[in-house]
Design a protein around this motif. Structure first.
Motif, PDB file in Angstrom:
ATOM      1  N   ALA A 234       7.438 -11.882  19.520  1.00 20.62           N
ATOM      2  CA  ALA A 234       7.458 -11.106  18.545  1.00 20.62           C
ATOM      3  C   ALA A 234       8.372 -10.177  18.411  1.00 20.62           C
ATOM      4  O   ALA A 234       8.664  -9.389  17.193  1.00 20.62           O
ATOM      5  CB  ALA A 234       5.960 -10.637  18.487  1.00 20.62           C
ATOM      6  N   LEU A 235       9.032  -9.674  19.639  1.00 16.10           N
ATOM      7  CA  LEU A 235      10.298  -9.072  19.666  1.00 16.10           C
ATOM      8  C   LEU A 235       9.782  -7.568  19.221  1.00 16.10           C
ATOM      9  O   LEU A 235      10.827  -6.735  18.779  1.00 16.10           O
ATOM     10  CB  LEU A 235      11.205  -9.462  18.883  1.00 16.10           C
ATOM     11  N   GLY A 236       8.647  -7.202  19.445  1.00 15.67           N
ATOM     12  CA  GLY A 236       8.478  -5.526  19.081  1.00 15.67           C
ATOM     13  C   GLY A 236       9.026  -4.907  20.203  1.00 15.67           C
ATOM     14  O   GLY A 236       9.444  -5.171  21.220  1.00 15.67           O
ATOM     15  N   ASP A 237       8.781  -3.508  19.924  1.00 16.70           N
ATOM     16  CA  ASP A 237       9.448  -2.585  20.936  1.00 16.70           C
ATOM     17  C   ASP A 237       8.477  -2.450  22.254  1.00 16.70           C
ATOM     18  O   ASP A 237       8.690  -2.128  23.322  1.00 16.70           O
ATOM     19  CB  ASP A 237       9.504  -1.235  20.328  1.00 16.70           C
ATOM     20  N   ALA A 238       7.196  -3.119  22.090  1.00 15.37           N
ATOM     21  CA  ALA A 238       6.166  -3.207  23.166  1.00 15.37           C
ATOM     22  C   ALA A 238       5.529  -4.430  22.832  1.00 15.37           C
ATOM     23  O   ALA A 238       5.176  -5.007  21.890  1.00 15.37           O
ATOM     24  CB  ALA A 238       5.262  -1.776  23.112  1.00 15.37           C
ATOM     25  N   GLY A 239       4.675  -4.680  24.148  1.00 13.19           N
ATOM     26  CA  GLY A 239       3.836  -5.772  24.222  1.00 13.19           C
ATOM     27  C   GLY A 239       2.581  -5.297  24.068  1.00 13.19           C
ATOM     28  O   GLY A 239       2.205  -4.220  24.427  1.00 13.19           O
ATOM     29  N   LEU A 240       1.605  -5.926  23.064  1.00 10.93           N
ATOM     30  CA  LEU A 240       0.327  -5.535  22.726  1.00 10.93           C
ATOM     31  C   LEU A 240      -0.648  -6.591  23.526  1.00 10.93           C
ATOM     32  O   LEU A 240      -0.462  -7.696  23.555  1.00 10.93           O
ATOM     33  CB  LEU A 240       0.081  -5.454  21.340  1.00 10.93           C
ATOM     34  N   ILE A 241      -1.689  -5.996  24.065  1.00  8.07           N
ATOM     35  CA  ILE A 241      -2.990  -6.572  24.864  1.00  8.07           C
ATOM     36  C   ILE A 241      -4.028  -6.059  24.625  1.00  8.07           C
ATOM     37  O   ILE A 241      -4.275  -4.883  24.569  1.00  8.07           O
ATOM     38  CB  ILE A 241      -2.521  -7.066  26.334  1.00  8.07           C
ATOM     39  N   ASP A 242      -5.141  -6.694  24.198  1.00 11.98           N
ATOM     40  CA  ASP A 242      -6.507  -6.295  24.147  1.00 11.98           C
ATOM     41  C   ASP A 242      -7.160  -6.238  25.587  1.00 11.98           C
ATOM     42  O   ASP A 242      -7.094  -7.407  26.036  1.00 11.98           O
ATOM     43  CB  ASP A 242      -7.267  -7.072  23.350  1.00 11.98           C
ATOM     44  N   VAL A 243      -7.562  -4.953  25.981  1.00 15.07           N
ATOM     45  CA  VAL A 243      -8.474  -5.058  27.110  1.00 15.07           C
ATOM     46  C   VAL A 243      -9.813  -4.525  26.985  1.00 15.07           C
ATOM     47  O   VAL A 243      -9.759  -3.300  26.389  1.00 15.07           O
ATOM     48  CB  VAL A 243      -7.648  -4.229  28.096  1.00 15.07           C
ATOM     49  N   ALA A 244     -10.857  -5.214  27.088  1.00 12.53           N
ATOM     50  CA  ALA A 244     -12.299  -4.523  27.021  1.00 12.53           C
ATOM     51  C   ALA A 244     -12.190  -3.698  25.727  1.00 12.53           C
ATOM     52  O   ALA A 244     -12.697  -2.680  25.687  1.00 12.53           O
ATOM     53  CB  ALA A 244     -12.531  -3.496  28.275  1.00 12.53           C
ATOM     54  N   GLY A 245     -12.042  -4.269  24.481  1.00 10.22           N
ATOM     55  CA  GLY A 245     -12.249  -3.778  23.279  1.00 10.22           C
ATOM     56  C   GLY A 245     -10.934  -2.855  22.658  1.00 10.22           C
ATOM     57  O   GLY A 245     -10.920  -2.236  21.629  1.00 10.22           O
ATOM     58  N   SER A 246      -9.848  -2.312  23.623  1.00 10.14           N
ATOM     59  CA  SER A 246      -9.236  -1.556  23.451  1.00 10.14           C
ATOM     60  C   SER A 246      -7.570  -2.320  23.128  1.00 10.14           C
ATOM     61  O   SER A 246      -7.500  -3.271  23.959  1.00 10.14           O
ATOM     62  CB  SER A 246      -8.784  -0.293  24.458  1.00 10.14           C
ATOM     63  N   SER A 247      -6.994  -1.955  22.175  1.00  7.45           N
ATOM     64  CA  SER A 247      -5.503  -2.390  21.812  1.00  7.45           C
ATOM     65  C   SER A 247      -4.731  -1.560  22.806  1.00  7.45           C
ATOM     66  O   SER A 247      -4.562  -0.282  22.527  1.00  7.45           O
ATOM     67  CB  SER A 247      -5.353  -2.595  20.468  1.00  7.45           C
ATOM     68  N   LEU A 248      -3.920  -2.226  23.627  1.00  7.77           N
ATOM     69  CA  LEU A 248      -3.051  -1.326  24.340  1.00  7.77           C
ATOM     70  C   LEU A 248      -1.790  -2.092  24.201  1.00  7.77           C
ATOM     71  O   LEU A 248      -1.433  -3.000  23.799  1.00  7.77           O
ATOM     72  CB  LEU A 248      -3.366  -1.547  26.205  1.00  7.77           C
ATOM     73  N   ALA A 249      -0.743  -1.008  24.387  1.00  3.28           N
ATOM     74  CA  ALA A 249       0.723  -1.362  24.495  1.00  3.28           C
ATOM     75  C   ALA A 249       1.532  -1.080  25.589  1.00  3.28           C
ATOM     76  O   ALA A 249       0.878  -0.179  26.393  1.00  3.28           O
ATOM     77  CB  ALA A 249       1.329  -0.417  23.327  1.00  3.28           C
ATOM     78  N   LEU A 250       2.176  -1.940  26.057  1.00  3.04           N
ATOM     79  CA  LEU A 250       2.871  -1.899  27.305  1.00  3.04           C
ATOM     80  C   LEU A 250       4.553  -2.164  26.893  1.00  3.04           C
ATOM     81  O   LEU A 250       4.789  -3.089  26.182  1.00  3.04           O
ATOM     82  CB  LEU A 250       2.324  -2.925  28.365  1.00  3.04           C
ATOM     83  N   THR A 251       5.290  -1.267  27.586  1.00  6.39           N
ATOM     84  CA  THR A 251       6.716  -1.463  27.446  1.00  6.39           C
ATOM     85  C   THR A 251       7.623  -1.013  28.486  1.00  6.39           C
ATOM     86  O   THR A 251       7.176  -0.106  29.311  1.00  6.39           O
ATOM     87  CB  THR A 251       7.426  -0.780  26.183  1.00  6.39           C
ATOM     88  N   SER A 252       8.451  -1.673  28.929  1.00 11.03           N
ATOM     89  CA  SER A 252       9.525  -1.484  29.974  1.00 11.03           C
ATOM     90  C   SER A 252      10.869  -1.336  29.855  1.00 11.03           C
ATOM     91  O   SER A 252      11.338  -2.088  28.918  1.00 11.03           O
ATOM     92  CB  SER A 252       9.198  -2.451  31.091  1.00 11.03           C
ATOM     93  N   ASP A 253      11.565  -0.391  30.244  1.00 13.31           N
ATOM     94  CA  ASP A 253      13.039  -0.118  30.110  1.00 13.31           C
ATOM     95  C   ASP A 253      13.629   0.055  31.527  1.00 13.31           C
ATOM     96  O   ASP A 253      13.279   0.939  32.061  1.00 13.31           O
ATOM     97  CB  ASP A 253      13.352   0.933  29.286  1.00 13.31           C
ATOM     98  N   SER A 254      14.947  -0.545  31.473  1.00 10.36           N
ATOM     99  CA  SER A 254      15.803  -0.125  32.839  1.00 10.36           C
ATOM    100  C   SER A 254      17.055   0.861  32.124  1.00 10.36           C
ATOM    101  O   SER A 254      17.363   0.538  31.019  1.00 10.36           O
ATOM    102  CB  SER A 254      16.223  -1.427  33.475  1.00 10.36           C
ATOM    103  N   PHE A 255      17.221   1.817  32.939  1.00  4.54           N
ATOM    104  CA  PHE A 255      18.053   2.635  32.506  1.00  4.54           C
ATOM    105  C   PHE A 255      19.378   2.675  33.466  1.00  4.54           C
ATOM    106  O   PHE A 255      19.201   2.876  34.636  1.00  4.54           O
ATOM    107  CB  PHE A 255      17.434   4.138  32.214  1.00  4.54           C
ATOM    108  N   VAL A 256      20.487   2.446  32.968  1.00  2.00           N
ATOM    109  CA  VAL A 256      21.580   2.600  33.800  1.00  2.00           C
ATOM    110  C   VAL A 256      22.772   3.272  33.388  1.00  2.00           C
ATOM    111  O   VAL A 256      23.957   3.065  33.328  1.00  2.00           O
ATOM    112  CB  VAL A 256      22.327   0.763  33.836  1.00  2.00           C
ATOM    113  N   VAL A 257      22.524   4.465  32.422  1.00  2.00           N
ATOM    114  CA  VAL A 257      23.589   5.426  31.771  1.00  2.00           C
ATOM    115  C   VAL A 257      24.447   5.776  32.825  1.00  2.00           C
ATOM    116  O   VAL A 257      24.205   6.120  33.845  1.00  2.00           O
ATOM    117  CB  VAL A 257      22.739   6.220  30.991  1.00  2.00           C
TER     118      VAL A 257
END
Lengths: 360, 360
Positions: free
Chosen positions: B59-82
């Protein structure tokens, strides 16, 4: 050394081990700071924690815990910089999944989802990248987790070493779990889930820096089935689990003895060790107790439930050789003692650095 | 070019843009694959997604979504190499927090917790590390998130560039949010939260590769207050948000036009741009629409709620210069057109690479 001076020396070491949190005094970062031993401890306790100061971080568990809408969630993150990226028995893709899943598992959290963040070196072969992504997908499937978000960065040639991978795992705390890094109680059995030092040795031999050939495969695998079996068999009598990665079983035991303020007495003869690993360790002059595992945990179980826990663990694939390797004692607080095959005892301290850098 | 051939050329480009998902044909990874443009798209769509194959990832959103025990959670990860790790207005520590918090915010998720995973280069000054950890702590406090777990690895001198940081953010989906990367509807206002290209230009000038001095500060900041204001003002009429990081506003618009199958028509004269940034862009020959921001978002709002959303956004610190910069149209599907100040129109395509590598 005769008995009396040896005893005195041991008391000196013990008094040092009971001292305050480690301080960080180095001007620059060295390889030792990433090795999981004393230097890592001083970096974490002396620099990172004081600057960040979160109570969850300070608890130094394998995963951070957070309550969200009535659920207890665990979140844990690891960067993988193993060299070479492929080795007998696995690769960086397997490690990145299993290493993070295992930090959740030993925290008593059922793994649910992962994120994958890559730093790629310019010039990396696309076929190597593809092989590692496929390894990630396979390991995630075996571990029963979904990879739900990702990120990719590229750095110029020479600014990475083929690829680094950072995985973060989200898990939900199992209701049976009552674990704590401070939960060790005198009398607890120390249970090890199988033979040690296979991962570190496999990576080391893959570097071909030594004229030594041995059939040693990394033990990289998901530890959730093992954790699940222990939780089912021992429930609240399972006081703590830890995966014995960087720094090996010795470092895991030292960290937990320290955070629980108890002693750990280990019987060297009871620690499972494959003959090829024993041979390679001896030739290289490396104590296998300090060598990394990627599919082994140590568990601390109240004696009432320990035999059942051990039996349950042995029924889990990959943990057939699980064994009691020692017992928790009131003294010497914060330390690990090893009983050698000859009836002697010695301190098994944290190392300053690591004989095997970049094994994960 | 006269009008007729130009029109023909535009139709050719449009037909290409409507083609199938990008394929990956390169033998090796290049800097362009990490730049957020066409090459990144081909890496993601042609190699990473087919190998991983999770529907959330796809789905290529900025975060992955997952339902856990009735809550919709978002999880996203980024590496920074500036590179460099410090620049006017911020540093890698700020970026690592804000970049990840912002991926949650534009997904409509209230940021709750972060993990921090570091890859340090042997020889890094401890004082530089300490400064960055303190920057992480400050930025996390401002953004209202806790850092609950971490990891540190060290690689040999030359195998990293001072330090890389990977942050993962956990958030809880806001009940007001009904966002989707495929949610753009013809007629939606395209709203930009402020002046563009400041982060990328600040980093570029900090490298001192150009004989150019300008007072340009990175715009790195948490976008949750902006997202919160938009959700409050527009609710379900807020169709999509995206932070305009790597590849700038142009890349964010292209990705969303493509995933929604609609066109985006942007009025160049309405895009906020600081005079110093405009001047530097012109001297360097870089279109600021492609330059990274670290504290700006684009929002797509149904026309009924758009004026209120814009007013609410302008009341948020850091978004005072928010503006409508365009409108979503049915055609040309999957593409972005820019109306220039002279009444002309041109295609604003994804770039193959990025004129400014390693700005985050």
């Amino acid at each position: 050394m005769s008995a009396a001076p040896r005893e005195r020396r041991m008391r000196e070491i013990i008094s040092v081990a009971r001292a305050k949190p480690a301080r960080f005094r180095d001007e620059r970062i060295t390889m030792a700071h990433g090795a999981g031993g004393k230097s890592s401890q001083s970096l974490i306790e002396g620099l990172l924690l004081p600057a960040l100061g979160d109570e969850q971080l300070a608890a130094l568990g394998d995963a951070g815990l957070i309550d969200v809408a009535g659920s207890s969630l665990a979140l844990t993150s690891d960067s993988f910089v193993v060299r070479p990226i492929r080795f007998p028995g696995g690769s960086i893709g397997d490690l990145a999944v299993n290493g993070t899943v295992n930090d959740l598992a030993v925290s008593g959290a059922r793994p649910l989802a992962l994120t994958l963040s890559l730093v790629l070196e310019e010039g990396l072969l696309a076929s190597d990248l593809q092989a590692e992504i496929e390894a990630v997908a396979r390991a995630a499937q075996v571990a029963g987790v979904r990879v739900i978000s990702g990120d990719t960065k590229v750095v110029e040639r020479g600014h990475a070493d083929q690829m680094y991978a950072c995985t973060t795992g989200l898990g939900i705390l199992d209701e049976r779990a009552a674990l704590s890094p401070a939960g060790l109680v005198p009398g607890d059995w120390i249970i090890l889930s199988g033979a040690i030092a296979e991962h570190g040795m496999a990576v080391m031999l893959a570097r071909e820096e030594f004229a030594l050939e041995a059939e040693i495969l990394s033990d990289t695998r998901s530890l959730w089935p093992a954790a699940d079996a222990l939780l089912a068999a021992a429930g609240a009598d399972l006081h703590c689990m830890r995966d014995a990665t960087r720094g090996g079983v010795a470092s895991a035991l030292n960290e937990l003895a320290r955070s629980s303020g108890v002693g750990a007495i280990v019987s060297e003869a009871d620690v499972p060790l494959a003959p090829a690993v024993a041979g390679a360790s001896e030739l290289l002059g490396i104590d296998p107790m300090y060598v990394a595992n990627e599919g082994k945990l140590v568990a601390f179980v109240a004696p009432e439930s320990a035999p059942a826990a051990l039996a349950a663990l042995r029924a889990v694939p990959g943990s057939e050789r699980a064994a009691q390797i020692g017992v928790v004692a009131a003294e010497p607080a914060g330390m690990v003692l090893v009983e050698t095959g000859f009836g002697g005892r010695r301190v098994m301290d944290l190392l300053a650095g690591d004989p095997l850098p970049r094994i994960c």
